[in-house]
Scaffold this motif. Structure first.
Motif, mmCIF file in Angstrom:
data_model
loop_
_atom_site.group_PDB
_atom_site.id
_atom_site.type_symbol
_atom_site.label_atom_id
_atom_site.label_comp_id
_atom_site.label_asym_id
_atom_site.label_seq_id
_atom_site.Cartn_x
_atom_site.Cartn_y
_atom_site.Cartn_z
ATOM 1 N N TRP A 1 -5.242 4.785 1.084
ATOM 2 C CA TRP A 1 -4.752 3.586 0.386
ATOM 3 C C TRP A 1 -5.899 2.869 -0.313
ATOM 4 O O TRP A 1 -5.781 2.465 -1.469
ATOM 5 C CB TRP A 1 -4.072 2.655 1.392
ATOM 6 C CG TRP A 1 -3.673 1.334 0.812
ATOM 7 C CD1 TRP A 1 -2.579 1.049 0.045
ATOM 8 C CD2 TRP A 1 -4.385 0.095 0.946
ATOM 9 N NE1 TRP A 1 -2.564 -0.284 -0.303
ATOM 10 C CE2 TRP A 1 -3.665 -0.891 0.227
ATOM 11 C CE3 TRP A 1 -5.564 -0.269 1.595
ATOM 12 C CZ2 TRP A 1 -4.078 -2.216 0.166
ATOM 13 C CZ3 TRP A 1 -5.987 -1.582 1.530
ATOM 14 C CH2 TRP A 1 -5.245 -2.539 0.811
ATOM 15 N N LYS A 2 -7.027 2.714 0.397
ATOM 16 C CA LYS A 2 -8.192 2.062 -0.209
ATOM 17 C C LYS A 2 -8.700 2.845 -1.415
ATOM 18 O O LYS A 2 -9.045 2.269 -2.442
ATOM 19 C CB LYS A 2 -9.325 1.939 0.825
ATOM 20 C CG LYS A 2 -9.166 0.732 1.723
ATOM 21 C CD LYS A 2 -10.378 0.395 2.573
ATOM 22 C CE LYS A 2 -11.594 1.181 2.355
ATOM 23 N NZ LYS A 2 -12.718 0.778 3.227
ATOM 24 N N TRP B 1 2.509 7.106 0.483
ATOM 25 C CA TRP B 1 2.532 6.861 1.923
ATOM 26 C C TRP B 1 3.015 8.097 2.684
ATOM 27 O O TRP B 1 3.805 8.005 3.618
ATOM 28 C CB TRP B 1 3.423 5.659 2.236
ATOM 29 C CG TRP B 1 2.963 4.414 1.547
ATOM 30 C CD1 TRP B 1 3.473 3.845 0.425
ATOM 31 C CD2 TRP B 1 1.842 3.607 1.928
ATOM 32 N NE1 TRP B 1 2.759 2.726 0.075
ATOM 33 C CE2 TRP B 1 1.753 2.547 0.977
ATOM 34 C CE3 TRP B 1 0.913 3.659 2.977
ATOM 35 C CZ2 TRP B 1 0.766 1.572 1.064
ATOM 36 C CZ3 TRP B 1 -0.060 2.680 3.044
ATOM 37 C CH2 TRP B 1 -0.127 1.649 2.108
ATOM 38 N N LYS C 1 -6.288 2.296 -4.341
ATOM 39 C CA LYS C 1 -6.462 0.967 -4.935
ATOM 40 C C LYS C 1 -7.731 0.908 -5.780
ATOM 41 O O LYS C 1 -7.747 0.291 -6.861
ATOM 42 C CB LYS C 1 -6.529 -0.091 -3.826
ATOM 43 C CG LYS C 1 -5.194 -0.376 -3.165
ATOM 44 C CD LYS C 1 -4.206 -0.964 -4.166
ATOM 45 C CE LYS C 1 -2.872 -1.269 -3.532
ATOM 46 N NZ LYS C 1 -1.881 -1.763 -4.517
ATOM 47 N N THR D 1 -3.371 7.168 11.024
ATOM 48 C CA THR D 1 -3.300 5.775 10.586
ATOM 49 C C THR D 1 -4.577 5.408 9.835
ATOM 50 O O THR D 1 -4.539 4.775 8.771
ATOM 51 C CB THR D 1 -3.111 4.838 11.796
ATOM 52 O OG1 THR D 1 -1.895 5.181 12.469
ATOM 53 C CG2 THR D 1 -3.044 3.385 11.346
ATOM 54 N N ILE D 2 -5.728 5.835 10.376
ATOM 55 C CA ILE D 2 -7.012 5.604 9.702
ATOM 56 C C ILE D 2 -7.058 6.350 8.373
ATOM 57 O O ILE D 2 -7.479 5.801 7.344
ATOM 58 C CB ILE D 2 -8.180 6.037 10.611
ATOM 59 C CG1 ILE D 2 -8.279 5.093 11.812
ATOM 60 C CG2 ILE D 2 -9.500 6.061 9.828
ATOM 61 C CD1 ILE D 2 -9.311 5.501 12.840
ATOM 62 N N ASN D 3 -6.598 7.603 8.375
ATOM 63 C CA ASN D 3 -6.562 8.372 7.132
ATOM 64 C C ASN D 3 -5.690 7.696 6.079
ATOM 65 O O ASN D 3 -6.051 7.637 4.900
ATOM 66 C CB ASN D 3 -6.038 9.783 7.395
ATOM 67 C CG ASN D 3 -7.059 10.678 8.080
ATOM 68 O OD1 ASN D 3 -8.263 10.434 7.999
ATOM 69 N ND2 ASN D 3 -6.579 11.694 8.762
ATOM 70 N N SER D 4 -4.542 7.190 6.511
ATOM 71 C CA SER D 4 -3.632 6.514 5.575
ATOM 72 C C SER D 4 -4.287 5.285 4.968
ATOM 73 O O SER D 4 -4.168 5.030 3.761
ATOM 74 C CB SER D 4 -2.344 6.101 6.299
ATOM 75 O OG SER D 4 -1.669 7.231 6.813
ATOM 76 N N PHE D 5 -5.017 4.535 5.799
ATOM 77 C CA PHE D 5 -5.707 3.339 5.318
ATOM 78 C C PHE D 5 -6.807 3.711 4.318
ATOM 79 O O PHE D 5 -6.964 3.070 3.270
ATOM 80 C CB PHE D 5 -6.299 2.573 6.497
ATOM 81 C CG PHE D 5 -7.106 1.368 6.098
ATOM 82 C CD1 PHE D 5 -6.489 0.243 5.565
ATOM 83 C CD2 PHE D 5 -8.489 1.368 6.242
ATOM 84 C CE1 PHE D 5 -7.238 -0.868 5.183
ATOM 85 C CE2 PHE D 5 -9.239 0.266 5.863
ATOM 86 C CZ PHE D 5 -8.620 -0.853 5.338
ATOM 87 N N GLU D 6 -7.559 4.772 4.629
ATOM 88 C CA GLU D 6 -8.636 5.193 3.737
ATOM 89 C C GLU D 6 -8.085 5.699 2.403
ATOM 90 O O GLU D 6 -8.654 5.416 1.341
ATOM 91 C CB GLU D 6 -9.471 6.282 4.409
ATOM 92 C CG GLU D 6 -10.316 5.771 5.569
ATOM 93 C CD GLU D 6 -11.162 6.858 6.182
ATOM 94 O OE1 GLU D 6 -10.745 8.038 6.159
ATOM 95 O OE2 GLU D 6 -12.257 6.551 6.698
#
Length: 328
Positions: free
Chosen positions: A310-311, A10, A314, A303-308
């Motif tokens: 994270w995906k 993160w 995973k 925030t978008i980069n962090s989500f991408e």
């Protein structure tokens, strides 16, 4: 999950949160007033060094023979030009002034600014082609250098800079942030091979350096928002429009990239912007309040980069057990 692993997973959200907390601490603790004033110019200089180092490390990992324009670059640029034309057309069609003009200037700054120097870094984390994104970063910077001195004087008639003065000033910053680290990386890669091996042996060095620089940029953004001479509702409107523009550019980039099997690359190229540069051009050429737009944009895009990321993590974690089962 231990602390080190948490920070690795993160990095971007932790950087933004840390930058916010640090600024608020220095801003609202009276005993730290002098310290904040002392460190402000130092942080500005460090940020430039961070951006330089990020690109230097990125170029050390790039195959220079692969730095060339491809078709999706031209489509991404065309969409950027159409969005710019739309915003400028709205300004002139409705004769915008006051707050409505500031809103349009904030949006324009988020669109016209070039691709982020950290876009190749995030692209690498997402498993994309960093050479193609790096090539687009170069191309988009020169597009911006040509467009800003043409378009901004049309919007703000009070500008005193000539086209050549504006063009050379922007070109100087482009060269300082892009060309110099590229040349240095080329020399290190081809003539200082032992140093080059050490640099590329450090995993995600550019990414974690970007995380450090993000703390400074976030702190600056929070500062601009707190000291903005306007109402909270207007600031919220600017931030909301910044979010809308951010999502739109990422979505359009991915849509274009899907036609060339490059959704990650084109999405980052059009969506991830050099917002520090955007803040500078907003302060230099437009109403200073419009700089809040790109300031908020950096929070949205990361925030978008962090989500991408994270995906992506995973997906990688899910594929590891499947791979082991197939091997057995």
């Amino acid at each position: 999950m231990n602390l080190i692993q948490f920070l690795k997973n993160w990095t971007l959200p932790v950087s933004m949160l840390t930058g916010t907390i640090l600024y608020l601490t220095f801003a609202f603790v009276p005993a730290l007033d002098g310290t904040a004033t002392f460190f402000a110019p130092i942080f500005d200089s460090i940020l430039l060094l961070f951006m330089f180092f990020i690109l230097f490390v990125t170029f050390c990992n790039v195959d220079f023979h692969q730095l060339r324009l491809v078709r999706w670059h031209l489509w991404v640029t065309l969409i950027q030009l159409l969005l710019i034309a739309l915003i400028v057309g709205l300004i002139f069609e409705f004769g915008m002034t006051g707050n409505s003009l500031i809103l349009m200037e904030a949006i324009l700054a988020c669109i016209i600014c070039p691709g982020a120097t950290a876009a190749p870094v995030v692209t690498k984390k997402l498993g994309g082609n960093i050479e193609e994104v790096t090539a687009n970063t170069f191309f988009s910077n020169f597009i911006t250098a040509a467009l800003v001195p043409i378009i901004f004087p049309l919007i703000d008639a009070d500008l005193t800079m000539s086209f050549m003065q504006s063009f050379l000033l922007i070109l100087y910053k482009v060269c300082l942030i892009l060309i110099v680290p590229m040349l240095l990386a080329y020399v290190v890669k081809h003539y200082m091979k032992s140093l080059h091996r050490r640099i590329i042996s450090v995993p995600d060095l550019a990414y974690y350096t970007w995380g450090c620089s993000l703390m400074i940029v976030t702190g600056t953004t929070v500062k601009n928002i707190i000291h903005a001479n306007t109402t909270a509702s207007f600031l919220l409107l600017i931030a909301s429009l910044g979010l809308l523009v951010c999502i739109t550019q990422f979505a359009l980039g991915r849509w274009v990239g899907a036609h060339f099997n490059r959704p990650i690359e084109a999405g980052q190229a059009l969506g991830q912007k050099n917002t520090a540069f955007a803040i500078w051009i907003a302060y230099t050429y437009l109403n200073p309040l419009s700089s809040v737009g790109p300031g908020c944009y950096i929070l949205w895009q990361n925030t978008i980069n962090s989500f991408e990321i994270w995906k992506r993590r995973k997906k990688m974690e899910k594929s590891l057990p499947e791979t082991k089962m197939q091997q057995h």
